[in-house]
Scaffold this motif. Structure first.
Motif, PDB file in Angstrom:
ATOM      1  N   ALA A 117       0.853  -1.186   0.000  1.00  0.00           N
ATOM      2  CA  ALA A 117       0.000   0.000   0.000  1.00  0.00           C
ATOM      3  C   ALA A 117       0.890   1.237   0.000  1.00  0.00           C
ATOM      4  CB  ALA A 117      -0.906   0.005   1.226  1.00  0.00           C
ATOM      5  N   PHE A 118       0.428   2.265  -0.690  1.00  0.00           N
ATOM      6  CA  PHE A 118       1.177   3.516  -0.755  1.00  0.00           C
ATOM      7  C   PHE A 118       0.207   4.679  -0.636  1.00  0.00           C
ATOM      8  CE2 PHE A 118       3.472   0.421  -3.311  1.00  0.00           C
ATOM      9  CZ  PHE A 118       4.762   0.520  -2.810  1.00  0.00           C
ATOM     10  N   ASN A 119       0.561   5.627   0.189  1.00  0.00           N
ATOM     11  CA  ASN A 119      -0.216   6.852   0.321  1.00  0.00           C
ATOM     12  C   ASN A 119       0.637   8.023  -0.161  1.00  0.00           C
ATOM     13  OD1 ASN A 119      -2.510   5.677   1.545  1.00  0.00           O
ATOM     14  ND2 ASN A 119      -1.451   5.627   3.515  1.00  0.00           N
ATOM     15  N   PHE A 120       0.066   8.800  -1.067  1.00  0.00           N
ATOM     16  CA  PHE A 120       0.790   9.936  -1.638  1.00  0.00           C
ATOM     17  C   PHE A 120       0.007  11.223  -1.379  1.00  0.00           C
ATOM     18  CE2 PHE A 120       1.203   6.237  -4.406  1.00  0.00           C
ATOM     19  CZ  PHE A 120       2.565   6.078  -4.535  1.00  0.00           C
ATOM     20  N   VAL A 121       0.718  12.292  -1.099  1.00  0.00           N
ATOM     21  CA  VAL A 121       0.119  13.622  -1.048  1.00  0.00           C
ATOM     22  C   VAL A 121       0.940  14.501  -1.979  1.00  0.00           C
ATOM     23  CG1 VAL A 121      -0.350  15.649   0.377  1.00  0.00           C
ATOM     24  CG2 VAL A 121      -0.824  13.365   1.279  1.00  0.00           C
ATOM     25  N   SER A 178      -3.524  17.088  -3.699  1.00  0.00           N
ATOM     26  CA  SER A 178      -4.139  15.852  -4.162  1.00  0.00           C
ATOM     27  C   SER A 178      -3.719  14.703  -3.251  1.00  0.00           C
ATOM     28  CB  SER A 178      -3.706  15.515  -5.586  1.00  0.00           C
ATOM     29  OG  SER A 178      -4.261  16.428  -6.504  1.00  0.00           O
ATOM     30  N   HIS A 179      -4.684  13.860  -2.966  1.00  0.00           N
ATOM     31  CA  HIS A 179      -4.414  12.638  -2.209  1.00  0.00           C
ATOM     32  C   HIS A 179      -4.555  11.470  -3.183  1.00  0.00           C
ATOM     33  CE1 HIS A 179      -5.337  14.402   1.957  1.00  0.00           C
ATOM     34  NE2 HIS A 179      -5.543  15.382   1.104  1.00  0.00           N
ATOM     35  N   VAL A 180      -3.585  10.580  -3.191  1.00  0.00           N
ATOM     36  CA  VAL A 180      -3.661   9.381  -4.024  1.00  0.00           C
ATOM     37  C   VAL A 180      -3.292   8.197  -3.140  1.00  0.00           C
ATOM     38  CG1 VAL A 180      -2.810   8.166  -6.068  1.00  0.00           C
ATOM     39  CG2 VAL A 180      -2.995  10.667  -6.092  1.00  0.00           C
ATOM     40  N   ARG A 181      -4.139   7.192  -3.158  1.00  0.00           N
ATOM     41  CA  ARG A 181      -3.874   6.008  -2.336  1.00  0.00           C
ATOM     42  C   ARG A 181      -3.910   4.754  -3.204  1.00  0.00           C
ATOM     43  NH1 ARG A 181      -7.404   5.340   2.639  1.00  0.00           N
ATOM     44  NH2 ARG A 181      -5.522   4.318   3.384  1.00  0.00           N
ATOM     45  N   TRP A 182      -2.881   3.914  -3.072  1.00  0.00           N
ATOM     46  CA  TRP A 182      -2.823   2.611  -3.742  1.00  0.00           C
ATOM     47  C   TRP A 182      -2.859   1.541  -2.658  1.00  0.00           C
ATOM     48  CZ3 TRP A 182       2.316   2.724  -7.073  1.00  0.00           C
ATOM     49  CH2 TRP A 182       2.267   3.755  -8.028  1.00  0.00           C
ATOM     50  N   ASN A 183      -3.552   0.461  -2.937  1.00  0.00           N
ATOM     51  CA  ASN A 183      -3.500  -0.663  -2.006  1.00  0.00           C
ATOM     52  C   ASN A 183      -3.777  -1.946  -2.763  1.00  0.00           C
ATOM     53  OD1 ASN A 183      -3.878  -2.520   0.200  1.00  0.00           O
ATOM     54  ND2 ASN A 183      -4.299  -0.764   1.510  1.00  0.00           N
ATOM     55  N   ALA A 184      -3.110  -3.013  -2.362  1.00  0.00           N
ATOM     56  CA  ALA A 184      -3.382  -4.316  -2.955  1.00  0.00           C
ATOM     57  C   ALA A 184      -4.785  -4.788  -2.587  1.00  0.00           C
ATOM     58  CB  ALA A 184      -2.339  -5.339  -2.497  1.00  0.00           C
ATOM     59  N   GLN A 185      -5.309  -4.309  -1.435  1.00  0.00           N
ATOM     60  CA  GLN A 185      -6.683  -4.581  -1.018  1.00  0.00           C
ATOM     61  C   GLN A 185      -7.543  -3.379  -1.399  1.00  0.00           C
ATOM     62  OE1 GLN A 185      -7.234  -7.641   0.225  1.00  0.00           O
ATOM     63  NE2 GLN A 185      -5.017  -7.967  -0.036  1.00  0.00           N
ATOM     64  N   GLN A 186      -8.820  -3.438  -1.064  1.00  0.00           N
ATOM     65  CA  GLN A 186      -9.700  -2.321  -1.408  1.00  0.00           C
ATOM     66  C   GLN A 186      -9.354  -1.079  -0.585  1.00  0.00           C
ATOM     67  OE1 GLN A 186     -13.872  -3.152  -1.046  1.00  0.00           O
ATOM     68  NE2 GLN A 186     -14.483  -1.192  -1.911  1.00  0.00           N
ATOM     69  N   VAL A 187      -9.368   0.061  -1.233  1.00  0.00           N
ATOM     70  CA  VAL A 187      -9.182   1.352  -0.554  1.00  0.00           C
ATOM     71  C   VAL A 187     -10.580   1.913  -0.282  1.00  0.00           C
ATOM     72  CG1 VAL A 187      -8.241   3.675  -0.703  1.00  0.00           C
ATOM     73  CG2 VAL A 187      -7.028   1.768  -1.791  1.00  0.00           C
ATOM     74  N   PHE A 188     -10.865   2.216   0.963  1.00  0.00           N
ATOM     75  CA  PHE A 188     -12.215   2.661   1.310  1.00  0.00           C
ATOM     76  C   PHE A 188     -12.361   4.184   1.324  1.00  0.00           C
ATOM     77  CE2 PHE A 188     -12.050  -1.653   2.975  1.00  0.00           C
ATOM     78  CZ  PHE A 188     -13.248  -2.150   2.480  1.00  0.00           C
ATOM     79  N   SER A 189     -11.263   4.904   1.503  1.00  0.00           N
ATOM     80  CA  SER A 189     -11.339   6.371   1.527  1.00  0.00           C
ATOM     81  C   SER A 189     -10.226   6.955   0.671  1.00  0.00           C
ATOM     82  CB  SER A 189     -11.190   6.890   2.963  1.00  0.00           C
ATOM     83  OG  SER A 189     -11.012   8.299   2.955  1.00  0.00           O
ATOM     84  N   PRO A 190     -10.510   8.011  -0.087  1.00  0.00           N
ATOM     85  CA  PRO A 190      -9.455   8.609  -0.900  1.00  0.00           C
ATOM     86  C   PRO A 190      -8.508   9.514  -0.103  1.00  0.00           C
ATOM     87  CG  PRO A 190     -11.489   9.817  -1.184  1.00  0.00           C
ATOM     88  CD  PRO A 190     -11.821   8.647  -0.298  1.00  0.00           C
ATOM     89  N   LEU A 191      -8.872   9.838   1.103  1.00  0.00           N
ATOM     90  CA  LEU A 191      -8.083  10.820   1.846  1.00  0.00           C
ATOM     91  C   LEU A 191      -6.957  10.180   2.654  1.00  0.00           C
ATOM     92  CD1 LEU A 191     -10.920  13.167   3.138  1.00  0.00           C
ATOM     93  CD2 LEU A 191      -9.468  13.429   1.117  1.00  0.00           C
ATOM     94  N   VAL A 192      -5.796  10.789   2.567  1.00  0.00           N
ATOM     95  CA  VAL A 192      -4.642  10.376   3.361  1.00  0.00           C
ATOM     96  C   VAL A 192      -4.698  11.157   4.675  1.00  0.00           C
ATOM     97  CG1 VAL A 192      -2.129  10.286   3.471  1.00  0.00           C
ATOM     98  CG2 VAL A 192      -3.292   9.970   1.262  1.00  0.00           C
ATOM     99  N   GLY A 193      -4.617  10.460   5.769  1.00  0.00           N
ATOM    100  CA  GLY A 193      -4.674  11.133   7.065  1.00  0.00           C
ATOM    101  C   GLY A 193      -3.344  11.783   7.436  1.00  0.00           C
TER     102      GLY A 193
END
Length: 201
Positions: free
Chosen positions: A6-10, A54-69
């Motif tokens: 999983a990767f979270n980008f801002v 911009s918030h971008v989230r990648w995950n091998a599982q389902q991502v439930f929210s687009p926002l990075v905390g």
């Protein structure tokens, strides 16, 4: 970052820097690589000192929210130094800040009310967060490639070097987004960005 699922980008910048396009491409790269992807963005008014984030989230599982905390971003991609400082709180401990090494003075500075942060403020902020700081001369490298407006692709090239994906995955997405007559220029910009960083720093 290699080995993560999983990767979270801002991504942060000001209007006109290509921040939103870069986030679109980053989201498409994640999907091309087989991740579930979510994305969200806020457009500020740059004329009034506003930011584009911009918030971008990648995950091998389902991502439930687009926002990075806060303190959850693996990678903060800043198109301008002050924006990196403004949104540093999104970085997780041990995360990476990839910063376009340029200054765009906000109106609060140009009218004389507030000084622009001194050089070194960025290093101090990232050290306090135990974050890795990578400065990239985005405009200079884009100019070397043929057009200063390709600085966003320079940054994407640098990002690509930090992630465990084949370069071809990036190009499959870039070729869909960039008009054919600008592809060669952007290919150079992308490669210069890749050459500007190494995975180890």
């Amino acid at each position: 970052m290699s080995g993560q699922k999983a990767f979270n980008f801002v991504l942060v910048g000001v209007g006109g820097q290509g921040t939103i396009l870069a986030s679109h491409i980053l989201a498409e790269v994640g999907m091309e690589a087989g991740f579930d992807v979510k994305k969200a963005e806020v457009h500020g008014m740059s004329q009034r000192g506003g930011s584009v984030i911009s918030h971008v989230r990648w995950n091998a599982q389902q991502v439930f929210s687009p926002l990075v905390g806060l303190q959850e971003a693996d990678l903060l991609i800043a198109f301008e130094k002050l924006e990196a400082l403004r949104f540093a709180e999104y970085l997780r401990a041990g995360g990476t800040a990839l910063v376009n090494d340029m200054e765009l003075l906000p109106i609060t500075v140009t009218v004389g009310g507030v000084p622009y942060p001194e050089d070194g403020a960025l290093e101090q902020a990232m050290a306090a967060l135990n974050a890795r700081l990578l400065r990239i001369p985005g405009e200079a490298l884009a100019k070397q490639a043929g057009n200063v407006k390709a600085a966003n692709v320079v940054l994407l090239g640098a990002v690509s070097k930090l992630l465990p994906l084949p370069e071809e995955v990036w190009w499959a997405c870039l070729e869909r987004r960039i008009p054919a007559k600008f592809l060669e220029l952007n290919r150079k910009a992308f490669q210069l960005g890749r050459q500007a960083v190494s995975p180890a720093g």
